[in-house]
Design a protein around this motif. Structure first.
Motif, mmCIF file in Angstrom:
data_model
loop_
_atom_site.group_PDB
_atom_site.id
_atom_site.type_symbol
_atom_site.label_atom_id
_atom_site.label_comp_id
_atom_site.label_asym_id
_atom_site.label_seq_id
_atom_site.Cartn_x
_atom_site.Cartn_y
_atom_site.Cartn_z
ATOM 1 N N UNK A 194 83.812 56.602 57.666
ATOM 2 C CA UNK A 194 83.664 56.195 56.239
ATOM 3 C C UNK A 194 84.398 54.884 55.985
ATOM 4 N N UNK A 195 84.688 54.226 56.957
ATOM 5 C CA UNK A 195 85.590 52.877 56.975
ATOM 6 C C UNK A 195 84.517 51.876 56.730
ATOM 7 N N UNK A 196 84.970 50.989 55.644
ATOM 8 C CA UNK A 196 84.393 49.801 55.123
ATOM 9 C C UNK A 196 85.123 48.487 55.829
ATOM 10 N N UNK A 197 86.326 48.727 56.302
ATOM 11 C CA UNK A 197 87.206 47.820 56.810
ATOM 12 C C UNK A 197 88.683 47.958 56.087
ATOM 13 N N UNK A 198 89.587 47.277 56.169
ATOM 14 C CA UNK A 198 90.915 47.183 55.705
ATOM 15 C C UNK A 198 90.765 46.000 54.639
ATOM 16 N N UNK A 199 91.447 46.166 53.579
ATOM 17 C CA UNK A 199 91.413 45.086 52.450
ATOM 18 C C UNK A 199 92.808 45.110 52.041
ATOM 19 N N UNK A 200 93.152 43.776 51.812
ATOM 20 C CA UNK A 200 94.702 43.608 51.541
ATOM 21 C C UNK A 200 94.616 43.537 49.843
ATOM 22 N N UNK A 201 96.015 44.291 49.565
ATOM 23 C CA UNK A 201 96.136 44.085 48.058
ATOM 24 C C UNK A 201 97.614 44.002 47.766
ATOM 25 N N UNK A 202 98.082 43.991 46.565
ATOM 26 C CA UNK A 202 99.482 43.625 46.305
ATOM 27 C C UNK A 202 100.069 45.036 46.698
ATOM 28 N N UNK A 203 99.351 46.254 46.697
ATOM 29 C CA UNK A 203 100.184 47.250 47.556
ATOM 30 C C UNK A 203 100.337 47.342 48.854
ATOM 31 N N UNK A 204 99.758 46.398 49.785
ATOM 32 C CA UNK A 204 99.594 46.380 51.114
ATOM 33 C C UNK A 204 98.150 46.477 51.423
ATOM 34 N N UNK A 205 98.009 46.488 52.647
ATOM 35 C CA UNK A 205 96.658 46.774 53.121
ATOM 36 C C UNK A 205 96.197 48.348 52.956
ATOM 37 N N UNK A 206 94.837 48.411 52.622
ATOM 38 C CA UNK A 206 94.377 49.979 52.334
ATOM 39 C C UNK A 206 93.065 49.837 53.162
ATOM 40 N N UNK A 207 92.639 51.105 53.620
ATOM 41 C CA UNK A 207 91.424 51.195 54.129
ATOM 42 C C UNK A 207 90.315 51.588 52.927
ATOM 43 N N UNK A 208 89.403 50.391 53.055
ATOM 44 C CA UNK A 208 88.497 50.683 51.907
ATOM 45 C C UNK A 208 87.366 51.616 52.395
ATOM 46 N N UNK A 209 87.181 52.864 51.441
ATOM 47 C CA UNK A 209 86.317 53.915 52.061
ATOM 48 C C UNK A 209 84.743 53.769 51.454
ATOM 49 N N UNK A 210 83.813 54.308 52.240
ATOM 50 C CA UNK A 210 82.436 54.215 51.692
ATOM 51 C C UNK A 210 82.072 55.574 51.131
ATOM 52 N N UNK A 211 82.084 55.304 49.702
ATOM 53 C CA UNK A 211 81.856 56.737 49.031
ATOM 54 C C UNK A 211 80.612 57.353 49.407
ATOM 55 N N UNK A 212 79.560 56.807 49.609
ATOM 56 C CA UNK A 212 78.430 57.477 50.095
ATOM 57 C C UNK A 212 78.588 58.147 51.247
ATOM 58 N N UNK A 213 79.414 57.675 52.205
ATOM 59 C CA UNK A 213 79.473 58.222 53.592
ATOM 60 C C UNK A 213 80.535 59.545 53.140
ATOM 61 N N UNK A 214 81.477 59.247 52.398
ATOM 62 C CA UNK A 214 82.136 60.606 52.297
ATOM 63 C C UNK A 214 81.186 61.584 51.562
ATOM 64 N N UNK A 215 80.482 61.567 50.691
ATOM 65 C CA UNK A 215 79.531 62.471 49.889
ATOM 66 C C UNK A 215 78.624 62.923 51.176
ATOM 67 N N UNK A 216 78.107 62.096 51.924
ATOM 68 C CA UNK A 216 77.059 62.620 52.950
ATOM 69 C C UNK A 216 77.965 63.778 54.035
ATOM 70 N N UNK A 217 79.246 63.402 54.196
ATOM 71 C CA UNK A 217 79.899 64.560 55.209
ATOM 72 C C UNK A 217 79.554 64.123 56.621
ATOM 73 N N UNK A 218 80.095 64.911 57.420
ATOM 74 C CA UNK A 218 79.836 64.966 58.943
ATOM 75 C C UNK A 218 78.646 65.415 59.254
ATOM 76 N N UNK A 219 78.068 66.283 58.583
ATOM 77 C CA UNK A 219 76.734 66.848 59.136
ATOM 78 C C UNK A 219 75.554 65.966 59.257
ATOM 79 N N UNK A 220 75.481 65.156 57.744
ATOM 80 C CA UNK A 220 74.504 64.374 57.766
ATOM 81 C C UNK A 220 74.659 63.314 58.761
#
Length: 148
Positions: free
Chosen positions: A117-143
């Motif tokens: 589900x990773x789109x990469x790491x993105x820098x924010x004022x809160x520190x680096x965060x993993x950017x998540x692909x919403x469609x990949x979360x919805x699809x799940x591991x089976x798909x």
């Protein structure tokens, strides 16, 4: 990159969802089971006369389910993927922040679910965060397994 991000917690990890892909944040009270649905589908819920398919993000990531996952109110981020509405169950919704740059490759080992589900790491004022692909979360591991 001038993108707003919604910070959420999934399985104890703070991650970012593209805010432009999130229609809202909700608290869900009751879930209706869906027979024969993939394991990461927690059930169905209603929101303002609209049916939402509820995705358990932990199970989509092939992680252990949350203890007492169905007790009390559940927090979710409402998204639309391919014309269908989903609620992504998360542990907590924190804040909306600005991305300070474009996503960069992840330079650490991740589990298979997080990598999927990773789109990469993105820098924010809160520190680096993993950017998540919403469609990949919805699809799940089976798909993802079926596509391989």
């Amino acid at each position: 990159m001038n993108q707003l991000l919604l910070i959420v917690t999934i399985a104890g990890s703070r991650v970012a969802l593209p805010a432009a892909e999130v229609e809202g944040v909700v608290e869900l009270e009751a879930l209706i089971d869906v027979p024969r649905a993939p394991a990461h589908i927690a059930g169905l819920s209603a929101l303002r006369s609209r049916v939402l398919t509820v995705v358990d993000c932990r199970l989509s990531l092939e992680l252990e389910p949350a203890p007492n996952a169905r007790d009390g109110l559940l927090e979710g981020a409402v998204v639309e993927v391919d014309g269908h509405h989903y609620a992504l169950l998360v542990d907590a919704v924190e804040d909306v922040v600005d991305a300070l740059g474009d996503p960069a490759p992840v330079r650490a080992a991740m589990g298979a679910g997080w990598q999927r589900v990773s789109r990469g790491m993105v820098e924010t004022d809160e520190g680096p965060l993993l950017l998540v692909d919403v469609a990949a979360l919805v699809a799940g591991p089976d798909r993802a397994a079926a596509a391989a």
